[in-house]
Design a protein around this motif. Structure first.
Motif, PDB file in Angstrom:
ATOM      1  N   TYR A  37       9.059  -3.403  -3.774  1.00  0.00           N
ATOM      2  CA  TYR A  37       8.409  -2.730  -2.644  1.00  0.00           C
ATOM      3  C   TYR A  37       9.273  -2.792  -1.371  1.00  0.00           C
ATOM      4  CZ  TYR A  37       4.437  -3.291  -5.792  1.00  0.00           C
ATOM      5  OH  TYR A  37       3.609  -3.263  -6.874  1.00  0.00           O
ATOM      6  N   ILE A  60       7.724  -0.686   1.583  1.00  0.00           N
ATOM      7  CA  ILE A  60       6.485  -1.309   2.062  1.00  0.00           C
ATOM      8  C   ILE A  60       6.836  -2.520   2.924  1.00  0.00           C
ATOM      9  CG2 ILE A  60       4.371  -2.526   1.384  1.00  0.00           C
ATOM     10  CD1 ILE A  60       4.257   0.457   0.680  1.00  0.00           C
ATOM     11  N   HIS A  68       8.179  -1.417   6.262  1.00  0.00           N
ATOM     12  CA  HIS A  68       7.093  -0.922   7.112  1.00  0.00           C
ATOM     13  C   HIS A  68       6.263  -2.082   7.651  1.00  0.00           C
ATOM     14  CE1 HIS A  68       3.034   1.244   7.628  1.00  0.00           C
ATOM     15  NE2 HIS A  68       3.716   1.292   8.759  1.00  0.00           N
ATOM     16  N   TYR A 106       6.165  11.720  -0.921  1.00  0.00           N
ATOM     17  CA  TYR A 106       5.893  10.559  -0.080  1.00  0.00           C
ATOM     18  C   TYR A 106       4.394  10.388   0.138  1.00  0.00           C
ATOM     19  CZ  TYR A 106      10.839  10.481   1.001  1.00  0.00           C
ATOM     20  OH  TYR A 106      12.206  10.412   0.890  1.00  0.00           O
ATOM     21  N   ASP A 107       4.000   9.144   0.361  1.00  0.00           N
ATOM     22  CA  ASP A 107       2.637   8.830   0.773  1.00  0.00           C
ATOM     23  C   ASP A 107       2.696   8.271   2.180  1.00  0.00           C
ATOM     24  OD1 ASP A 107       1.477   9.564  -1.613  1.00  0.00           O
ATOM     25  OD2 ASP A 107       0.987   7.537  -2.269  1.00  0.00           O
ATOM     26  N   ASP A 110       1.795   5.348   4.210  1.00  0.00           N
ATOM     27  CA  ASP A 110       1.411   3.940   4.111  1.00  0.00           C
ATOM     28  C   ASP A 110       0.855   3.475   5.453  1.00  0.00           C
ATOM     29  OD1 ASP A 110       1.329   1.295   2.902  1.00  0.00           O
ATOM     30  OD2 ASP A 110       3.024   0.792   4.194  1.00  0.00           O
ATOM     31  N   VAL A 133       6.443   6.498   2.800  1.00  0.00           N
ATOM     32  CA  VAL A 133       7.134   5.711   1.776  1.00  0.00           C
ATOM     33  C   VAL A 133       7.046   6.485   0.463  1.00  0.00           C
ATOM     34  CG1 VAL A 133       6.661   3.490   2.904  1.00  0.00           C
ATOM     35  CG2 VAL A 133       5.090   4.348   1.172  1.00  0.00           C
ATOM     36  N   SER A 188       5.958   7.848  -2.896  1.00  0.00           N
ATOM     37  CA  SER A 188       4.604   7.832  -3.471  1.00  0.00           C
ATOM     38  C   SER A 188       4.423   6.769  -4.538  1.00  0.00           C
ATOM     39  CB  SER A 188       4.255   9.202  -4.060  1.00  0.00           C
ATOM     40  OG  SER A 188       4.187  10.165  -3.049  1.00  0.00           O
ATOM     41  N   GLU A 191       5.949   3.983  -5.052  1.00  0.00           N
ATOM     42  CA  GLU A 191       5.952   2.629  -4.484  1.00  0.00           C
ATOM     43  C   GLU A 191       4.635   2.336  -3.765  1.00  0.00           C
ATOM     44  OE1 GLU A 191       8.364   0.137  -1.072  1.00  0.00           O
ATOM     45  OE2 GLU A 191       9.485   1.655  -2.196  1.00  0.00           O
ATOM     46  N   ASN A 192       4.157   3.284  -2.980  1.00  0.00           N
ATOM     47  CA  ASN A 192       2.921   3.080  -2.233  1.00  0.00           C
ATOM     48  C   ASN A 192       1.722   2.930  -3.165  1.00  0.00           C
ATOM     49  OD1 ASN A 192       1.651   2.863   0.395  1.00  0.00           O
ATOM     50  ND2 ASN A 192       0.629   4.781  -0.130  1.00  0.00           N
ATOM     51  N   ARG A 193       1.663   3.729  -4.199  1.00  0.00           N
ATOM     52  CA  ARG A 193       0.516   3.662  -5.122  1.00  0.00           C
ATOM     53  C   ARG A 193       0.531   2.383  -5.938  1.00  0.00           C
ATOM     54  NH1 ARG A 193      -0.053  10.162  -6.286  1.00  0.00           N
ATOM     55  NH2 ARG A 193       0.028  10.618  -4.065  1.00  0.00           N
ATOM     56  N   HIS A 205       1.911  -0.442  -4.940  1.00  0.00           N
ATOM     57  CA  HIS A 205       1.562  -1.509  -3.993  1.00  0.00           C
ATOM     58  C   HIS A 205       0.059  -1.533  -3.724  1.00  0.00           C
ATOM     59  CE1 HIS A 205       0.876  -3.107   0.110  1.00  0.00           C
ATOM     60  NE2 HIS A 205       1.652  -4.055  -0.359  1.00  0.00           N
TER      61      HIS A 205
END
Length: 150
Positions: free
Chosen positions: A56, A59, A62, A99-100, A102, A120, A122, A124-126, A128
């Motif tokens: 991550y 993440i 961020h 991307y999502d 975050d 970030v 997508s 990785e964000n999902r 996480h």
């Protein structure tokens, strides 16, 4: 053949006859006890929710930027209204393909709409978000926690 009795009654065997189908010996007993429900836990200390820094990286970056900008390092779990807080916070942040958006602090860990938002990847964000949800599942609302990257 088995049938269930209300709780508190003893098991017994009876002869059950139904119309012309004949009779059958039926054992009647209490239903099995329901599975125990697990209560949530609320530790006295701040719970450490761990994440891989290599899995991550965006993440983590961020999170670090949001903390430097003044957002809290220690969060409090507050599930009620999270969907509404998330929707309100992201309403004016455009989406981007791949991307999502975050949020830090995450919607389940704040009482207001105020949060930092970063784009970030997508996947990785999902991942996480799923991991965060699983790790927080055992805790009661009001539990204090913080991210720890290993």
């Amino acid at each position: 053949m088995k049938a269930w009795l209300p709780l508190g009654l003893k098991a017994t065997s009876i002869l059950l006859c139904v119309g012309m189908a004949g009779c059958a010996d039926v054992t009647v007993s209490e239903p099995p006890a329901p599975a125990p429900t697990r209560a949530c836990v609320k530790p006295a200390e701040v719970a450490k929710i761990t994440f891989s820094r290599t899995k991550y990286p965006h993440i983590r970056a961020h999170y670090a930027a949001a903390v430097r900008a003044g957002y809290p390092r220690v969060l409090t779990l507050n599930r009620e209204g999270a969907d509404r807080r998330r929707s309100l916070r992201l309403a004016d942040v455009a989406t981007r393909p791949g991307y999502d958006r975050d949020e830090y602090p995450p919607a389940v860990a704040r009482g207001t709409v105020r949060a930092d938002v970063a784009y970030v990847p997508s996947s990785e964000n999902r991942s996480h978000g799923s991991t965060l949800g699983l790790k927080l599942r055992r805790y009661c609302d009001g539990t204090r926690f913080r991210y720890v990257f290993y």
